[in-house]
Design an enzyme around this catalytic site. Structure first.
Site, PDB file in Angstrom:
ATOM      1  N   HIS A   1      17.770  -6.714   5.886  1.00 24.90           N
ATOM      2  CA  HIS A   1      16.951  -6.461   6.347  1.00 24.90           C
ATOM      3  C   HIS A   1      16.130  -7.167   7.930  1.00 24.90           C
ATOM      4  O   HIS A   1      15.914  -6.188   7.784  1.00 24.90           O
ATOM      5  CB  HIS A   1      16.204  -7.013   4.975  1.00 24.90           C
ATOM      6  CG  HIS A   1      16.706  -6.968   3.383  1.00 24.90           C
ATOM      7  ND1 HIS A   1      16.345  -5.569   3.258  1.00 24.90           N
ATOM      8  CD2 HIS A   1      17.304  -7.342   2.757  1.00 24.90           C
ATOM      9  CE1 HIS A   1      17.109  -5.118   1.969  1.00 24.90           C
ATOM     10  NE2 HIS A   1      17.582  -6.380   1.487  1.00 24.90           N
TER      11      HIS A   1
HETATM   12  C1  BDR Z   1      12.971 -10.108   2.467  1.00 20.39           C
HETATM   13  O1  BDR Z   1      13.123 -11.400   0.912  1.00 20.39           O
HETATM   14  C2  BDR Z   1      14.676 -11.518   1.247  1.00 20.39           C
HETATM   15  O2  BDR Z   1      14.997 -12.289   0.830  1.00 20.39           O
HETATM   16  C3  BDR Z   1      15.357 -11.246   2.521  1.00 20.39           C
HETATM   17  O3  BDR Z   1      15.190 -12.732   3.969  1.00 20.39           O
HETATM   18  C4  BDR Z   1      14.663 -10.264   3.507  1.00 20.39           C
HETATM   19  O4  BDR Z   1      12.963 -11.069   4.138  1.00 20.39           O
HETATM   20  C5  BDR Z   1      13.970  -8.406   1.371  1.00 20.39           C
HETATM   21  O5  BDR Z   1      12.867  -8.225   0.389  1.00 20.39           O
END
Ligand code: BDR
Ligand code: CA
Length: 305
Positions: free
Chosen positions: A239
């Site tokens: 992500h």
């Molecule tokens: C986001 O949520 C967090 O767990 C990750 O680091 C990312 O920023 C993804 O939904």
């Protein structure tokens, strides 16, 4: 090459750590500081983790400034334990070389934005948007000096990862997300629609490990830990690195301008995005990505000597 003054606002976090390592390996970014926020794990741990990541690559010169310990106006958020007991999947990192600053992130952001020409500092936001919302509350004029904010968060045409339509960073502090989306800032949003298409499989992990830089070995260990703490599938979405990739290579993404607001209710879909019903300024939202190109560029940066 001229580098762009950049602040990373983050809650490390496995994918945050990979994103930070990629940024530190990229000459396009002059990283002025890392501001931390509670999210994937509590503020003391996200702050320590930022220092540990910097220490791994000998960048104790980059200041770490702790920020919000919880959401702007609602009670703290319980998270699934996908980032491990220490937020970094138990991967071995050195201790921080330098203690965190005593300033609060929102104050430091305001001071830094005021000290430099308007429009010359960008923020790469990898966690809940609490610090940036606090900056908007405290010093809106300073907030509007930002060059650009690129933030990971939300789900547009994809299901959420917290509720049916809500994504973690928005769900962790819906009021903060709403304040940032409504502020008319130069924002680019990177939702799950694209981050779920930038996926590391085990061959990618082994490629990183084999390249043998500190950043690539740590990233391999971090993504391998992500395989341990989440179930299902042969690959894992990267992500937060997509934020850095958008800054480095916007050609990899297809974007549309959208005016969106955030569900600030109390259901499981708190934090989900919906078309704004007021006349707010639209911002750019990434909806498509060249996943292969994104993975190649990320690997190139992490393996760079
Ligand atoms: C986001 O949520 C967090 O767990 C990750 O680091 C990312 O920023 C993804 O939904
Ligand atoms: Ca994050």
């Amino acid at each position: 090459m001229s580098s762009r003054a950049t602040i990373i606002d983050t809650d490390p976090g496995i994918d945050d750590a990979v994103a930070i390592l990629a940024a530190l390996a990229s000459p396009e970014f002059d990283v002025l500081g890392i501001t931390t926020v509670a999210g994937n794990i509590g503020i003391a741990t996200t702050t320590r983790n930022a220092g540990r990541i910097l220490a791994l690559v000998g960048r104790g010169d980059v200041p770490v400034i702790p920020g919000a310990a919880g959401p702007l106006s609602r009670k703290g958020f319980d998270v699934a334990d996908i980032h491990g007991y220490d937020g970094l999947g138990g991967v071995g990192f050195p201790e921080p070389a330098t203690p965190p600053r005593s300033a609060h992130a929102a104050n430091w952001l305001a001071d830094t934005l005021k000290a430099r020409p308007a429009g010359s500092v960008d923020i790469l936001a990898l966690g809940p948007l609490t610090n940036i919302a606090q900056l908007l509350v405290d010093e809106p004029e300073s907030a509007h000096r930002v060059g650009r904010i690129i933030a990971m968060g939300g789900a547009i045409r994809e299901p959420g990862n917290i509720g049916p339509r809500s994504e973690f960073n928005m769900a962790a502090d819906p009021e903060a997300a709403e304040a940032v989306l409504a502020a008319g800032l130069p924002l680019t949003l990177i939702p799950l629609d694209v981050t779920r298409k930038v996926r590391a499989d085990r061959a990618y992990v082994e490629g990183l490990r084999g390249a043998g830089t500190a950043a690539s070995r740590a990233s391999a260990d971090l993504i391998a830990a992500y395989f341990q703490t989440t179930t299902g599938g042969e690959s894992r979405p990267l992500h937060d690195p997509c934020v850095m990739l958008m800054a480095l290579a916007p050609r990899l993404f297809g974007c549309e301008d959208m005016a969106l607001s955030v569900d600030c209710g109390e259901t499981r879909d708190a934090g989900s995005l919906e078309p704004a019903s007021d006349a707010r300024r639209p911002f750019s939202v990434a909806l498509t990505v060249d996943g292969g190109g994104a993975l190649s560029l990320l690997a190139a940066r992490l393996t760079q000597r």
